[in-house]
Design a protein around this motif. Structure first.
Motif, short mmCIF file in Angstrom:
data_model
loop_
_atom_site.label_atom_id
_atom_site.label_comp_id
_atom_site.label_asym_id
_atom_site.label_seq_id
_atom_site.Cartn_x
_atom_site.Cartn_y
_atom_site.Cartn_z
N GLU A 1 0.42 -9.89 -12.89
CA GLU A 1 -0.27 -8.67 -13.33
C GLU A 1 -0.41 -7.68 -12.18
N HIS B 1 2.20 1.87 -10.58
CA HIS B 1 1.62 2.81 -9.61
C HIS B 1 2.73 3.52 -8.83
N SER C 1 -4.66 4.71 -6.33
CA SER C 1 -4.49 5.29 -7.66
C SER C 1 -5.25 6.61 -7.77
N GLU D 1 1.10 -3.90 -12.07
CA GLU D 1 0.24 -2.75 -11.77
C GLU D 1 0.81 -1.96 -10.59
#
Length: 112
Positions: free
Chosen positions: A8, A16, A54, A12
């Motif tokens: 995961e 990104h 982020s 992610e």
């Protein structure tokens, strides 16, 4: 950390980085330098997911959408921009400094 969490995390990170690659070239260049700087300084949040990075991409996407140059978003001193982002964050440099001070103090106290 189990294998599912690792997978995961990789998903992610890839998502990104796809956002970063979609930014205009000048934004990508500055993002890469900010990322290097933050990894060097070592705010602890960077080890707890990509929230800080982020947030930078969010800011950059907004600036690019509004037609601003990247330095209009960060200011001409990108290091100051980074330092402002992490000014209230604990960093690994802080920990190293504290550890060095404690080590020196203990050594000084035990050498007497």
């Amino acid at each position: 950390m189990n294998i599912k969490a690792i997978i995961e995390g990789k998903k992610e990170w890839r998502a990104h980085m796809a956002r970063v690659k979609a930014l205009p070239n000048d934004y990508q260049i500055v993002y890469e330098e900010i990322q290097k700087y933050l990894y060097k300084v070592g705010p602890i949040e960077l080890t707890e997911g990509i929230g800080l990075l982020s947030g930078i991409v969010d800011l950059f996407e907004e600036g690019a959408t509004r037609g601003k140059g990247v330095l209009d978003v960060t200011g001409s001193n990108v290091a100051d921009f980074c330092d402002d982002l992490i000014k209230d964050s604990k960093t690994y440099l802080d920990q190293a400094s504290i550890n060095q001070k404690v080590s020196k103090a203990i050594k000084k106290a035990t050498d007497k």
